[in-house]
Design a protein around this motif. Structure first.
Motif, short mmCIF file in Angstrom:
data_model
loop_
_atom_site.label_atom_id
_atom_site.label_comp_id
_atom_site.label_asym_id
_atom_site.label_seq_id
_atom_site.Cartn_x
_atom_site.Cartn_y
_atom_site.Cartn_z
N PRO A 32 0.82 -1.22 0.00
CA PRO A 32 0.00 0.00 0.00
C PRO A 32 0.85 1.26 0.00
N ASP A 33 0.44 2.22 -0.81
CA ASP A 33 1.02 3.58 -0.85
C ASP A 33 2.41 3.66 -1.48
N ILE A 34 3.01 2.54 -1.88
CA ILE A 34 4.32 2.62 -2.54
C ILE A 34 4.18 3.37 -3.86
N LEU A 35 3.13 3.04 -4.64
CA LEU A 35 3.03 3.60 -5.99
C LEU A 35 2.14 4.84 -6.07
N ALA A 36 1.30 5.06 -5.06
CA ALA A 36 0.36 6.19 -5.15
C ALA A 36 1.10 7.51 -5.38
N ASP A 37 2.22 7.71 -4.66
CA ASP A 37 2.97 8.96 -4.81
C ASP A 37 3.84 8.96 -6.06
N GLU A 38 4.02 7.79 -6.67
CA GLU A 38 4.93 7.67 -7.81
C GLU A 38 4.19 7.68 -9.14
N ALA A 39 2.87 7.54 -9.10
CA ALA A 39 2.11 7.34 -10.34
C ALA A 39 2.25 8.54 -11.27
N ALA A 40 2.24 9.76 -10.70
CA ALA A 40 2.35 10.95 -11.55
C ALA A 40 3.71 10.98 -12.26
N GLY A 41 4.78 10.62 -11.52
CA GLY A 41 6.11 10.57 -12.12
C GLY A 41 6.19 9.51 -13.21
N PHE A 42 5.54 8.40 -12.97
CA PHE A 42 5.50 7.32 -13.97
C PHE A 42 4.84 7.82 -15.25
N ARG A 43 3.68 8.49 -15.07
CA ARG A 43 2.93 8.98 -16.25
C ARG A 43 3.76 9.98 -17.02
N ALA A 44 4.45 10.87 -16.31
CA ALA A 44 5.24 11.89 -16.99
C ALA A 44 6.42 11.27 -17.72
N PHE B 168 6.90 8.05 -18.80
CA PHE B 168 6.65 7.08 -19.87
C PHE B 168 5.47 7.46 -20.76
N ASP B 169 4.82 8.59 -20.48
CA ASP B 169 3.64 8.99 -21.24
C ASP B 169 2.64 7.83 -21.29
N LEU B 170 2.40 7.27 -20.10
CA LEU B 170 1.63 6.03 -19.99
C LEU B 170 0.84 6.09 -18.69
N ASP B 171 -0.42 5.66 -18.75
CA ASP B 171 -1.22 5.65 -17.53
C ASP B 171 -0.73 4.57 -16.57
N LEU B 172 -0.89 4.84 -15.29
CA LEU B 172 -0.67 3.84 -14.24
C LEU B 172 -1.86 3.97 -13.30
N THR B 173 -2.70 2.94 -13.26
CA THR B 173 -4.00 3.05 -12.60
C THR B 173 -4.18 1.95 -11.56
N ARG B 174 -4.63 2.34 -10.36
CA ARG B 174 -4.92 1.35 -9.33
C ARG B 174 -6.28 0.73 -9.63
#
Ligand SMILES: [Mg+2]
Length: 333
Positions: free
Chosen positions: A270-282, A284-290
């Motif tokens: 829990p919460d490992i990726l929630a704060d990282e998802a925006a950085g991931f999207r920026a 890789f220009d790719l959605d990351l969705t829970r």
């Protein structure tokens, strides 16, 4: 870990029977059949060799009239490379074996092979070898992909409480197939997704570095592949249908069950990726969705507004109509 528990389905029942009572793997094998790749133990150091094979058969996985020979070869390489991504492996190379009907001959084999080579080069894979055969009943491309994995992401790593995330948007490939089967030309984006899926090689390594606990690539569809992740990890999985990121113009149920998008399903505490998802999207220009969570239990449940949704048996069944699939329901290996 040396073996991985497979999920339900007749195809996987057959694999279970093939592998039943097999001797323990040799000392060079770190992870045997059952995950997206097998892992070969390094001679020295700690970098595993990841190995996988993937077969594409005309009339089963594609129809020739849906695309060009180059696209058929390219898609086979991309699908095999996606299994490397599912282990967070870096690409090394592929071997591509191509069988063609005799009336098409060498020119068709050459065009399929060129498609394999172009896709391999695009993905950073060397074309290491393969084989050509004529006189086949159906055009077949069989690709072996090899990579190196420093910190391999296994299917077996999910724990109750983990969140489940998917990359990209789902259902485009299945929507293309549905359109072709209905005699229509699919939307260009769906067609592109079917013929040129993008193995998420760099995103997978990024997710592994940030502490993802498990991964599988989506070949059979989110619901079915979640079942494989659940079986391998010994957990149940709950998916929220309303959160599933559907490709544009694709209905939610198709996004949930449609196969061959080759996105990733990843588990993380829990919460490992929630704060990282925006950085991931920026990045890789790719959605990351829970899309859900791992729970104590087994199998996959799908919810919509807290009500359980019945989705039937999800995913493609290669051996539909043979037997009653009784063994499948156990999901045992
Ligand atoms: Mg896979």
């Amino acid at each position: 870990v040396t073996t991985t528990r497979l999920g339900p389905g007749r195809e996987f029942d057959a694999i279970r029977r093939i592998l039943a009572d097999a001797p323990a793997p040799g000392p060079g094998v770190a992870l045997a059949a059952g995950d997206d790749c097998a892992l070969i133990r390094p001679e020295s150091g700690n970098v595993y060799l990841a190995v996988t094979s993937d077969m594409a058969v005309e009339g089963v996985h594609f129809r020739s009239e849906w695309g060009s020979p180059e696209e058929i070869g390219g898609r086979a390489v991309r699908a095999a490379a996606s299994d490397l991504a599912a282990m967070a492996a870096e690409p090394i190379g592929v071997l591509a074996s191509i069988a063609v009907p005799s009336d098409d001959g060498a020119e068709l084999a050459e065009r399929v092979g060129r498609g394999c080579r172009t896709a391999a080069e695009t993905l950073g894979l060397d074309l290491l070898g393969g084989d050509l055969a004529g006189g086949a009943q159906a055009l077949t491309v069989d690709v072996t992909a090899i990579g190196r994995a420093r910190d391999p992401l296994l299917r077996a790593g999910a724990r109750p409480g983990d969140e489940l995330w998917v990359t990209g948007r789902l259902g485009g490939a299945a929507a293309a197939v549905a359109a072709w089967l209905a005699g229509r030309e699919p939307e260009a984006a769906w067609r592109e997704r079917f013929w040129r899926p993008v193995p998420r090689l760099a995103p997978a390594r990024w997710l592994a570095e940030r502490g993802a606990s498990a991964a599988i690539d989506l070949s059979d569809g989110l619901a079915a592949d979640a079942g494989h992740l659940a079986a391998a990890s010994g957990v149940g999985i709950e998916l929220d249908l309303g959160d599933v990121p559907a490709a544009e113009g694709v209905e939610l149920l198709r996004a949930l069950t449609g196969g061959e998008d080759y996105e990733l399903l990843v588990a993380a505490a829990p919460d490992i990726l929630a704060d990282e998802a925006a950085g991931f999207r920026a990045r890789f220009d790719l959605d990351l969705t829970r899309v859900g969570r791992a729970v104590v239990g087994a199998g996959v449940r799908v919810y919509r507004d807290d009500e359980e949704v019945e989705v039937g048996r999800p995913g493609f069944d290669h051996f539909e109509g043979e037997g009653d699939g009784a063994e499948s329901k156990e999901g045992v290996r």
